[in-house]
Design an enzyme around this catalytic site. Structure first.
Site, mmCIF file in Angstrom:
data_model
loop_
_atom_site.group_PDB
_atom_site.id
_atom_site.type_symbol
_atom_site.label_atom_id
_atom_site.label_comp_id
_atom_site.label_asym_id
_atom_site.label_seq_id
_atom_site.Cartn_x
_atom_site.Cartn_y
_atom_site.Cartn_z
ATOM 1 N N ILE A 271 2.535 -112.611 16.625
ATOM 2 C CA ILE A 271 2.159 -113.550 17.054
ATOM 3 C C ILE A 271 3.154 -114.271 17.745
ATOM 4 O O ILE A 271 4.709 -113.926 17.176
ATOM 5 C CB ILE A 271 1.850 -114.536 15.518
ATOM 6 C CG1 ILE A 271 0.897 -113.996 14.800
ATOM 7 C CG2 ILE A 271 1.562 -116.134 16.082
ATOM 8 C CD1 ILE A 271 -0.712 -114.871 14.848
ATOM 9 N N SER B 173 -2.725 -100.065 28.820
ATOM 10 C CA SER B 173 -3.423 -100.042 29.790
ATOM 11 C C SER B 173 -3.653 -101.381 30.857
ATOM 12 O O SER B 173 -3.788 -101.284 32.115
ATOM 13 C CB SER B 173 -5.305 -99.636 29.571
ATOM 14 O OG SER B 173 -5.767 -100.566 28.992
ATOM 15 N N ASN B 174 -3.653 -102.438 30.033
ATOM 16 C CA ASN B 174 -3.356 -103.653 30.970
ATOM 17 C C ASN B 174 -1.814 -103.599 31.546
ATOM 18 O O ASN B 174 -1.921 -104.199 32.802
ATOM 19 C CB ASN B 174 -3.645 -105.043 30.109
ATOM 20 C CG ASN B 174 -4.860 -105.405 29.690
ATOM 21 O OD1 ASN B 174 -5.728 -105.628 30.596
ATOM 22 N ND2 ASN B 174 -5.427 -105.033 28.546
ATOM 23 N N HIS C 8 -7.212 -111.663 26.260
ATOM 24 C CA HIS C 8 -7.933 -111.373 25.024
ATOM 25 C C HIS C 8 -9.294 -111.163 25.367
ATOM 26 O O HIS C 8 -10.205 -111.444 25.955
ATOM 27 C CB HIS C 8 -8.033 -112.741 24.192
ATOM 28 C CG HIS C 8 -8.686 -112.833 22.685
ATOM 29 N ND1 HIS C 8 -7.848 -112.071 21.717
ATOM 30 C CD2 HIS C 8 -9.853 -113.033 22.326
ATOM 31 C CE1 HIS C 8 -8.627 -112.108 20.576
ATOM 32 N NE2 HIS C 8 -9.989 -112.563 20.960
HETATM 33 C C1 GRF Z 1 -6.626 -105.313 25.182
HETATM 34 O O1 GRF Z 1 -7.916 -105.214 24.767
HETATM 35 C C2 GRF Z 1 -6.286 -106.546 25.246
HETATM 36 O O2 GRF Z 1 -7.168 -107.541 25.503
HETATM 37 C C3 GRF Z 1 -5.811 -107.187 23.569
HETATM 38 O O3 GRF Z 1 -5.168 -105.906 23.324
HETATM 39 C C4 GRF Z 1 -5.845 -104.735 24.337
HETATM 40 C C5 GRF Z 1 -4.551 -104.051 24.775
HETATM 41 O O4 GRF Z 1 -5.181 -102.879 25.292
HETATM 42 N N1 GRF Z 1 -4.988 -108.280 23.780
HETATM 43 P P1 GRF Z 1 -3.884 -102.040 26.014
HETATM 44 O O5 GRF Z 1 -2.788 -101.838 25.229
HETATM 45 O O6 GRF Z 1 -3.553 -103.089 27.513
HETATM 46 O O7 GRF Z 1 -4.813 -100.747 26.812
#
Ligand code: GRF
Length: 221
Positions: free
Chosen positions: A107, A28-29, A124
């Protein structure tokens, strides 16, 4: 070998705008970055989306947007470094300028950081340095904090420990579960990541110790 204590600046090097986005799942990001590149909030191009998992839904999002995808499993390598070298080689061959971690559940090791110094970025779901590592939202609920949030930071050799580019607070409400807090934070993440990357891509920033100092901002003493 460069001096890690020396100030580094976003004005040096190529003023690049090609992003490599690393995912492991939902993406989603990634979608928020695709949307921001499309509507002009982010003057950048996503050159490649890489996943360590073939079933990551984010790969479908990338394909739907016409973005090249590469699956590079983390399994079967002689060492973690060897996997990181392969990631770095792929990203370099695609002339990526910034590596954006977006739910990439590995990592990042020295070979990738060396190939992209101060050019690996992560989001994060907490107000770092609180609640690093996995399940940050569950950690926040379990701890009983009243405020959590999201952080975009440069990646260094530590766990969620690099210089902070931007943060945004999110309230923790009575009765919140890890799931309800995650959803509220995720909405903020989708705004914050493109905004922080725009700051980074604008250049002119410096790093002073732990501090990321955007262009035009006076260094804090
Ligand atoms: C998000 O909450 C991001 O902050 C964390 O992992 C999650 C990824 O979600 N690092 P998406 O795959 O972007 O929906």
């Amino acid at each position: 070998m460069s001096d890690p204590a020396a100030p580094s600046t976003g004005t040096t090097g190529r003023p690049g705008r090609r992003l490599g986005v690393l995912i492991s799942g939902r993406g989603s990001n990634l979608q928020s970055l695709i949307d921001a590149c499309r509507d002009g909030r982010l003057a950048a191009e996503i050159a490649v989306v890489m996943s360590n998992r073939a079933d990551a839904y984010g790969l479908e999002r990338a394909a739907a947007a016409g973005i090249p995808t590469v699956v590079l499993s983390h399994r079967g390598w002689p060492s973690r470094e060897a996997y990181d070298e392969a990631l770095a080689a792929e990203l370099t061959s695609r002339q990526v300028d910034y590596v954006c971690l977006a739910g990439f559940m590995r990592i990042i090791g020295a070979p990738l950081l060396a190939a992209f110094p101060n050019r690996v970025v992560n989001i994060h779901p907490s107000l770092l340095p609180a609640f690093p590592g996995v399940d940050a939202q569950a950690q926040a609920v379990a701890h009983g904090v009243r405020v959590s949030g999201a952080t975009v930071h440069l990646v260094d050799a530590g766990l969620d420990s690099g210089p902070i580019i931007e943060q945004r607070a999110v309230p923790v409400l009575p009765g919140d579960t890890a799931a309800s807090l995650s959803a509220r934070i995720l909405d903020v993440e989708h705004q914050l990541y493109p905004a922080a990357l725009a700051t980074l891509l604008a250049g002119g920033w410096t790093i002073d110790g732990r501090r990321f100092i955007p262009a035009g901002a006076a260094a804090q003493s």
